[in-house]
Design an enzyme around this catalytic site. Structure first.
Site, PDB file in Angstrom:
ATOM      1  N   GLU A  17       0.916  -1.157  -0.087  1.00 55.84           N
ATOM      2  CA  GLU A  17       0.120   0.172  -0.047  1.00 55.84           C
ATOM      3  C   GLU A  17       0.792   1.138  -0.043  1.00 55.84           C
ATOM      4  OE1 GLU A  17      -3.168  -0.215   2.830  1.00 55.84           O
ATOM      5  OE2 GLU A  17      -3.174   1.764   3.159  1.00 55.84           O
ATOM      6  N   ASP A  30       0.219   5.090   0.705  1.00 56.57           N
ATOM      7  CA  ASP A  30      -0.722   6.323   1.058  1.00 56.57           C
ATOM      8  C   ASP A  30      -0.527   7.753   1.209  1.00 56.57           C
ATOM      9  OD1 ASP A  30      -2.281   4.126   1.702  1.00 56.57           O
ATOM     10  OD2 ASP A  30      -1.443   3.967   4.006  1.00 56.57           O
ATOM     11  N   GLU A  63      -2.872  10.658   2.987  1.00 62.28           N
ATOM     12  CA  GLU A  63      -3.927  10.861   3.494  1.00 62.28           C
ATOM     13  C   GLU A  63      -3.910  12.474   3.955  1.00 62.28           C
ATOM     14  OE1 GLU A  63      -6.011   6.995   5.534  1.00 62.28           O
ATOM     15  OE2 GLU A  63      -3.941   7.493   6.150  1.00 62.28           O
ATOM     16  N   ASN A 115       2.267   6.946   4.142  1.00 57.83           N
ATOM     17  CA  ASN A 115       2.653   5.631   4.521  1.00 57.83           C
ATOM     18  C   ASN A 115       3.207   4.652   3.289  1.00 57.83           C
ATOM     19  OD1 ASN A 115       3.515   3.669   6.618  1.00 57.83           O
ATOM     20  ND2 ASN A 115       1.327   3.790   7.540  1.00 57.83           N
TER      21      ASN A 115
END
Ligand SMILES: *[C@@H]1O[C@H](CO)[C@@H](O)[C@H](O)[C@H]1NC(C)=O
Length: 283
Positions: A97, A99, A101, A116
Site C-alpha cells: 500500500e 498512502d 491521507e 505511509n
C-alpha cells in the site's frame, strides 16, 4: 523495432484522445449512496461526507508500476476530523500500500499530509508534512511514481518522499502485487485530531473534496496476469520506469523535508526503542 514505435505512437494518440473527460472511463464510484459524483462529462469527481456517511471511488484498473497523477482540492474551511484518503493498495493480509491521507483542520490551520508505505502487510512507515500552500483554494497535483527501485511521492512535481528499494537490507519492496487506486472522504475525528481533541463540526456538513485530471502512465494489470504499459505524449514508459531523483529534485526533497516535515518515523527513537527500522539507516 519499427512496429514497436508505431504501436507506441498509436498508444500515445489514443491516450491523448482518451484524456478529455476520462473519469468515467478510469474510475468507479464505490460507496456513499450518491455522495460520490462524476460531473461535467467526466472532467470532475466530487466526494462528500455528512453525518450519515462518507463516500469513495476506486480505479477500474489495477497497476503494477506507474506514474499516477491526480489533482485534488480538499475540504475547505473547518474540516477538522475529516480525512481524504488517496492511495494505491493490493489485496490481502500481505498487501502492499502507498498512502496519501489529508487530515483536515480548523479554519486557517494547516492540513496534515500523512504518508505511509506498506510492504507485505507491514506499515509503520509514517511521514507527515504540512504543505507550502492552501490545498483547499485550488487544485494541486499529487503523484505517485512507482517503479522497481523507488516509490516517490510528489506534490505539484516536487518530491516529498522517496521510499527506495532496499531489498538488499532485507526490507520488502512493493513489486509483485498489482495495486488499485482508492480514495475516500470519511470522518476520523478520533484519529485525525490528536485523539479526538477537536470534534467534527457537523453544522458545516456536507464536506466536499474534488478531483480532476487523473492520469496514469502505468502498467495495467490484466486478469490474465500480464501487464501492459501505456504511454502518453509527455513521458514514454521507459522515462518513469527508470526514473530517479536527479540532483535538483533531491535538493527540493531536502527543502521539503527540512521545512515542512512534521513527523518522520525514521527519527522516532522513542517509538522504535529497540532500534530504527533497517531502511532508516543511511547508506
Ligand atoms: C492543525 O493545526 C495545528 C496548528 O498549526 C497543528 O499543530 C496540527 O497539527 C494541525 N492538525 C492537523 C490534523 O492537521
Amino acid at each position: 523495432m519499427d512496429l514497436l514505435v508505431t504501436l507506441l505512437l498509436a498508444c500515445t494518440f489514443m491516450a491523448n484522445l482518451a484524456n478529455a473527460g476520462n473519469l468515467y472511463k478510469d474510475l468507479d464510484l464505490t460507496w456513499g449512496d450518491g455522495r460520490a459524483k462524476i460531473l461535467n462529462n467526466g472532467d470532475l469527481l466530487t466526494l462528500s461526507l455528512d453525518k450519515t456517511s462518507g463516500s469513495g471511488f476506486q480505479s477500474k484498473n489495477e497497476y503494477l508500476f506507474g506514474k499516477i497523477d491526480m489533482q485534488l482540492k480538499l475540504v475547505p474551511g473547518n474540516s477538522a476530523g475529516t480525512v481524504t484518503a488517496y492511495y494505491l493498495s493490493s489485496q490481502g493480509a500481505t498487501h502492499d500500500e502507498i498512502d496519501f491521507e489529508f487530515l483536515g483542520n480548523l479554519s486557517g490551520q494547516p492540513y496534515t499530509l500523512h504518508t505511509n508505505v506498506f510492504t507485505q502487510g507491514k506499515g509503520n512507515r509514517e511521514q507527515q508534512f504540512h504543505l507550502w500552500f492552501d490545498p483547499t483554494k485550488d487544485f494541486h497535483t499529487y503523484s505517485i511514481l512507482w517503479n522497481p527501485r523507488h516509490v516517490i511521492f510528489m506534490v505539484d512535481g516536487t518530491p516529498i518522499r522517496d521510499f527506495k528499494n532496499q531489498e538488499a537490507k532485507g526490507v520488502a519492496f512493493p513489486k509483485n502485487q498489482p495495486m488499485r487506486i482508492y480514495s475516500s472522504l470519511w470522518d476520523a475525528e478520533d484519529w485525525a485530531t490528536r485523539g479526538g481533541l477537536i470534534k467534527t463540526d457537523w453544522t458545516k456538513a456536507p464536506f466536499m473534496a474534488s478531483y480532476r485530471n487523473f492520469n496514469a502512465d502505468a502498467c495495467v494489470w490484466s486478469s490474465a496476469g500480464k501487464s501492459s504499459c501505456t504511454a502518453n505524449s509527455k513521458s514514454s514508459t521507459s522515462a518513469w520506469f527508470n526514473q530517479e531523483l536527479d540532483s535538483s529534485s533531491q535538493e527540493r526533497l531536502r527543502w521539503v523535508q527540512k521545512n515542512y516535515m512534521i513527523y518522520n518515523y525514521c527519527t522516532d527513537f522513542k517509538r522504535f526503542s529497540q532500534g530504527l527500522p533497517p531502511e532508516c539507516s543511511l547508506p
